[in-house]
Design an enzyme around this catalytic site. Sequence first.
Site, mmCIF file in Angstrom:
data_model
loop_
_atom_site.group_PDB
_atom_site.id
_atom_site.type_symbol
_atom_site.label_atom_id
_atom_site.label_comp_id
_atom_site.label_asym_id
_atom_site.label_seq_id
_atom_site.Cartn_x
_atom_site.Cartn_y
_atom_site.Cartn_z
ATOM 1 N N ASP A 15 0.885 -1.168 0.000
ATOM 2 C CA ASP A 15 0.000 0.000 0.000
ATOM 3 C C ASP A 15 0.914 1.206 0.000
ATOM 4 O OD1 ASP A 15 -1.573 2.165 0.677
ATOM 5 O OD2 ASP A 15 -2.782 1.072 2.143
ATOM 6 N N ASP A 57 -4.187 -1.489 -2.459
ATOM 7 C CA ASP A 57 -2.927 -2.223 -2.576
ATOM 8 C C ASP A 57 -2.482 -2.358 -4.026
ATOM 9 O OD1 ASP A 57 -2.332 -3.052 0.208
ATOM 10 O OD2 ASP A 57 -4.377 -3.804 0.020
ATOM 11 N N TYR A 94 -3.565 9.662 -0.196
ATOM 12 C CA TYR A 94 -3.657 9.389 1.240
ATOM 13 C C TYR A 94 -2.670 8.291 1.658
ATOM 14 C CZ TYR A 94 -5.345 9.152 5.873
ATOM 15 O OH TYR A 94 -5.384 9.208 7.238
ATOM 16 N N TYR A 232 0.291 -0.289 14.886
ATOM 17 C CA TYR A 232 -0.664 -0.499 13.814
ATOM 18 C C TYR A 232 -0.318 0.357 12.602
ATOM 19 C CZ TYR A 232 -4.757 -0.949 11.007
ATOM 20 O OH TYR A 232 -5.578 -1.211 9.948
ATOM 21 N N LYS A 235 -3.513 -3.492 8.061
ATOM 22 C CA LYS A 235 -3.454 -4.962 8.035
ATOM 23 C C LYS A 235 -2.562 -5.385 6.881
ATOM 24 C CE LYS A 235 -6.205 -6.974 11.091
ATOM 25 N NZ LYS A 235 -5.639 -7.911 12.030
ATOM 26 N N ASP A 236 -2.104 -6.635 6.923
ATOM 27 C CA ASP A 236 -1.243 -7.111 5.842
ATOM 28 C C ASP A 236 -2.097 -7.751 4.784
ATOM 29 O OD1 ASP A 236 1.238 -7.031 7.708
ATOM 30 O OD2 ASP A 236 -0.364 -8.117 8.704
ATOM 31 N N ASP A 290 -15.175 1.189 4.900
ATOM 32 C CA ASP A 290 -13.856 0.827 4.337
ATOM 33 C C ASP A 290 -13.809 -0.648 3.919
ATOM 34 O OD1 ASP A 290 -12.948 3.391 4.689
ATOM 35 O OD2 ASP A 290 -11.442 2.896 6.212
ATOM 36 N N TYR A 351 -2.709 -4.789 18.729
ATOM 37 C CA TYR A 351 -1.888 -4.275 17.638
ATOM 38 C C TYR A 351 -2.548 -3.113 16.914
ATOM 39 C CZ TYR A 351 0.257 -8.742 18.580
ATOM 40 O OH TYR A 351 0.847 -9.808 19.200
#
Length: 385
Positions: A15, A57, A94, A232, A235-236, A290, A351
């Site tokens: 990302d 991504d 962003y 944080y 997320k992956d 989201d 996390y």
Amino acid sequence: MSEKAKTTISVIKADIGSLAGHHVVHPDTMAAAAKVLAEAKSKGIIVDYYITHVGDDLELIMTHRKGVDAPEVHEVAWNAFKEAAKVAKELGLYAAGQDLLTDAFSGNVRGLGPSAAEMEFVERPAEPVIVFMADKTEPGAFNLPLFRVFGDPFNTAGLVIDPKLHDGFKFEVYDVIGGKYVIMNLPEEMYDLLALIGTPGRFVVRRVYRKSDNEIAAVVSVERLNLIAGQYVGKDDPVAIVRAQSGFPAVGEVIEAFAFPHLVAGWMRGSHFGPLMPVSQRNARCTRFDGPPRVVALGFQIKNARLIGPADLFDDPAYDETRRLAQTIAEYMRRHGPFMPHRLGPEEMEYTTLPAVLQKLQNRFVEAKLYEVKGPKVKTELLHE
Ligand code: F6R
Ligand code: MG
Ligand code: MG
């Protein structure tokens, strides 16, 4: 007889910033990455490439002859992300450069922010490969579907019918907290495997091999960005590569596992459970809250390390009911608002940004008076004397 040339497929994603919050990758950043990959192709570092995006991504799908974890190939990916992030900064996108955690490349993108799934094999006469790319979720999101593809005959008819699949598959499970992995054989160790991978935030299916000859069948990116960065940072959003047909599950068996929109961790702020919705490339952009989390499947044939395709496999009315069910689940989960089990449990919230909020409340807690309990606490008929 000389050894046959091996082909490697590397799917590396990051990302690097997006348009209107964490919604979608901007085409100009994809063009910047494409320029770097085109140059690498002309220099012979990679043989072929395909660039796309899923939500926020940027996804680089590359084929080459240099094997898994090749520094040259990783450097190409890193430079492509850097160039794309530069454009993202110019455009004021962003979270520009979000997943690039360092300025210095050190031989491998793993640990630096981007995620990678790679596999090397000798091509069969016809080599169908499916690349799965998800947004707003984590690598363990592939646990359930991969179990169903390679371990569940109610999903994959070939496990019963086809002698080439009948021996079963080996699952390599990675413990992302302990940093260890274990290999388990299916069908014999199915219950033990499920005891682990039912906790997808910790135990992640990283690779699957065909048991009879150890051929690689599937690979998943397992980086956990929050564990790498120590805080944080998103997320992956994971990627996976799965080989299909002729001794592996058929393409239709592989994607059948995604006909059930199971609940995965991620969605808003990486902190909520929501359904994993299979979508076409056209709908690979997260919207409501989201999300909800989504996954795209691109099918390729690989020939002499060239990528033929892709076929956009979820771009089909046959998945409309799955998507409709996902909407119903999304609506149901959303109504819980900030309550579990929509919001993740405390272990996973460690996390995220929640601990910073809780920290402020620490001094407000007053010691509660404890009463000493005398005798047995509870007595019911169920208790034996
Ligand atoms: C989830 C995700 C988004 C953001 C959310 C808040 O993976 O990327 O849901 O977490 O939009 O983003 P910030 O903190 O950047 O305002
Ligand atoms: Mg983002
Ligand atoms: Mg994302």
